[in-house]
Design a protein around this motif. Structure first.
Motif, PDB file in Angstrom:
ATOM      1  N   VAL A 146      11.574  19.102 -42.853  1.00 18.14           N
ATOM      2  CA  VAL A 146      10.967  18.441 -43.679  1.00 18.14           C
ATOM      3  C   VAL A 146       9.707  18.010 -42.722  1.00 18.14           C
ATOM      4  CG1 VAL A 146      10.665  16.084 -44.669  1.00 18.14           C
ATOM      5  CG2 VAL A 146      12.494  17.656 -45.352  1.00 18.14           C
ATOM      6  N   GLY A 153       3.862  14.526 -42.836  1.00 20.99           N
ATOM      7  CA  GLY A 153       3.082  14.472 -44.154  1.00 20.99           C
ATOM      8  C   GLY A 153       2.579  15.789 -44.469  1.00 20.99           C
ATOM      9  N   ARG A 193       2.370  20.076 -45.529  1.00 17.05           N
ATOM     10  CA  ARG A 193       2.458  20.461 -47.010  1.00 17.05           C
ATOM     11  C   ARG A 193       3.638  21.247 -47.210  1.00 17.05           C
ATOM     12  NH1 ARG A 193      -3.790  21.731 -48.495  1.00 17.05           N
ATOM     13  NH2 ARG A 193      -4.578  19.789 -48.291  1.00 17.05           N
ATOM     14  N   ARG A 235       6.933  20.824 -46.991  1.00 11.52           N
ATOM     15  CA  ARG A 235       7.987  20.346 -47.621  1.00 11.52           C
ATOM     16  C   ARG A 235       7.798  20.313 -49.207  1.00 11.52           C
ATOM     17  NH1 ARG A 235      10.275  13.946 -47.517  1.00 11.52           N
ATOM     18  NH2 ARG A 235      10.885  14.000 -50.019  1.00 11.52           N
ATOM     19  N   PRO A 236       6.680  19.742 -49.837  1.00  7.66           N
ATOM     20  CA  PRO A 236       6.610  19.958 -51.330  1.00  7.66           C
ATOM     21  C   PRO A 236       6.624  21.484 -51.754  1.00  7.66           C
ATOM     22  CG  PRO A 236       4.897  18.411 -50.303  1.00  7.66           C
ATOM     23  CD  PRO A 236       5.651  19.195 -49.119  1.00  7.66           C
ATOM     24  N   SER A 253      10.234  22.735 -51.596  1.00  5.65           N
ATOM     25  CA  SER A 253      11.202  21.809 -52.125  1.00  5.65           C
ATOM     26  C   SER A 253      10.868  22.303 -53.924  1.00  5.65           C
ATOM     27  CB  SER A 253      10.736  20.243 -52.187  1.00  5.65           C
ATOM     28  OG  SER A 253      10.911  19.886 -50.748  1.00  5.65           O
ATOM     29  N   LYS A 254       9.664  22.412 -54.157  1.00  5.20           N
ATOM     30  CA  LYS A 254       9.580  22.941 -55.440  1.00  5.20           C
ATOM     31  C   LYS A 254       9.978  24.268 -55.871  1.00  5.20           C
ATOM     32  CE  LYS A 254       5.860  23.477 -59.025  1.00  5.20           C
ATOM     33  NZ  LYS A 254       4.373  23.539 -59.454  1.00  5.20           N
ATOM     34  N   PRO A 288      14.529   9.179 -49.190  1.00  2.00           N
ATOM     35  CA  PRO A 288      13.098   8.841 -49.475  1.00  2.00           C
ATOM     36  C   PRO A 288      12.349   7.944 -48.240  1.00  2.00           C
ATOM     37  CG  PRO A 288      14.155   8.866 -51.349  1.00  2.00           C
ATOM     38  CD  PRO A 288      15.289   8.903 -50.284  1.00  2.00           C
ATOM     39  N   LYS A 340       9.286   6.569 -49.919  1.00  4.90           N
ATOM     40  CA  LYS A 340       8.099   7.424 -49.917  1.00  4.90           C
ATOM     41  C   LYS A 340       8.095   8.209 -51.389  1.00  4.90           C
ATOM     42  CE  LYS A 340       7.481   7.986 -45.085  1.00  4.90           C
ATOM     43  NZ  LYS A 340       7.459   8.840 -44.013  1.00  4.90           N
ATOM     44  N   GLY A 387       7.760  11.202 -52.298  1.00 10.76           N
ATOM     45  CA  GLY A 387       7.865  12.532 -52.423  1.00 10.76           C
ATOM     46  C   GLY A 387       8.827  12.862 -53.397  1.00 10.76           C
ATOM     47  N   LEU A 416       8.406  15.029 -56.962  1.00 12.22           N
ATOM     48  CA  LEU A 416       8.846  16.345 -57.044  1.00 12.22           C
ATOM     49  C   LEU A 416       9.736  16.220 -58.477  1.00 12.22           C
ATOM     50  CD1 LEU A 416       9.471  19.084 -55.794  1.00 12.22           C
ATOM     51  CD2 LEU A 416      11.603  17.989 -54.835  1.00 12.22           C
ATOM     52  N   THR A 451       9.421   5.677 -58.244  1.00  9.77           N
ATOM     53  CA  THR A 451       9.754   5.471 -56.858  1.00  9.77           C
ATOM     54  C   THR A 451      10.439   4.028 -56.762  1.00  9.77           C
ATOM     55  OG1 THR A 451       7.962   6.854 -56.226  1.00  9.77           O
ATOM     56  CG2 THR A 451       9.112   5.317 -54.345  1.00  9.77           C
TER      57      THR A 451
END
Length: 223
Positions: free
Chosen positions: A105, A109, A111, A113-114, A117-118, A131, A146, A148, A152, A206
């Motif tokens: 991770v 910030g 990209r 991870r997203p 992760s997806k 989080p 956070k 994220g 997700l 969140t």
């Protein structure tokens, strides 16, 4: 073509992880601290991918969660781990992957991870995310989540399992590499899976997740 998510469900690596987690890590942790787990009944009916979120204050947190969850739900669980710490040297990377099926991770910030992760969620791999973005300091309460994990969950339409960790920081404070002596008590409290309401914003979901984790992590009953 290389499949970046193949290793997360590899039968050989899953078998190795079973030995590492259930044969080594869990017995050691359970011997060093007195663990009480509640809420397994909330996992009934949970199928496919999901996201686990929890408060984060100690290096005990991930071992406690992996050890507390029944193997049925833990065997493919992949932990998001800080790339700048757990993936900075080969030996630590290898151990983190072996014990926690981890993936890096980017806490700055980025990209990666997203995107990963997806892909993991879409491949049926459940995720463990913290989080807060890092461990709370000694004596500090739960920090602001956070967005994220909520984003997700909304984007992939999967449930979020909130978990409250009670007294993990007391058992192993931030400045220690080993739990304190005397088998201090810790609790792992599993909550009901949560989904975003129709039209609910990432920010509102969140906030709801943080409220539930806070509630679970401050429970004082012995149920």
């Amino acid at each position: 073509m290389n499949d970046p998510v193949r290793r997360f469900r590899s039968p050989a690596l899953t078998a190795a992880r079973f030995v590492a987690q259930r044969g080594l890590l869990r017995p050691v942790v359970w011997r060093l601290v007195r663990v009480t787990v509640t809420g397994h009944e909330h996992l009934r009916g949970l199928k496919g991918a999901f996201i686990v979120v929890a408060n984060h204050s100690s290096h005990l947190d991930a071992p406690l969660i992996f050890g507390a969850l029944p193997w049925r739900w833990a065997k493919h669980l992949a932990a998001g781990a800080a790339a700048d710490y757990f993936f900075d040297v080969k030996w630590r990377t290898w151990l983190t992957v072996l014990f926690f099926n981890a993936y890096p991770v980017d806490r700055s910030g980025g990209r990666n991870r997203p995107r990963l992760s997806k892909a993991l969620i879409e491949a049926g791999v459940p995720l463990l995310l913290f989080p807060e973005g890092g461990r709370a300091r000694n004596g500090e309460g739960i920090r602001r989540f956070k967005p994220g994990a909520a984003a997700l969950a909304i984007g992939t339409d999967v449930p979020v399992v909130p978990i409250g960790l009670v007294d993990a920081q007391r058992a192993m404070p931030r400045n220690r590499s080993w739990p304190v002596k005397g088998r201090p008590p810790v609790r792992v409290v599993v909550g009901d899976p949560m989904r975003a309401a129709e039209g609910e914003s990432v920010e509102d979901f969140t906030s709801r997740l943080q409220q539930e984790v806070t509630r679970l992590s401050t429970r004082e009953d012995d149920a």
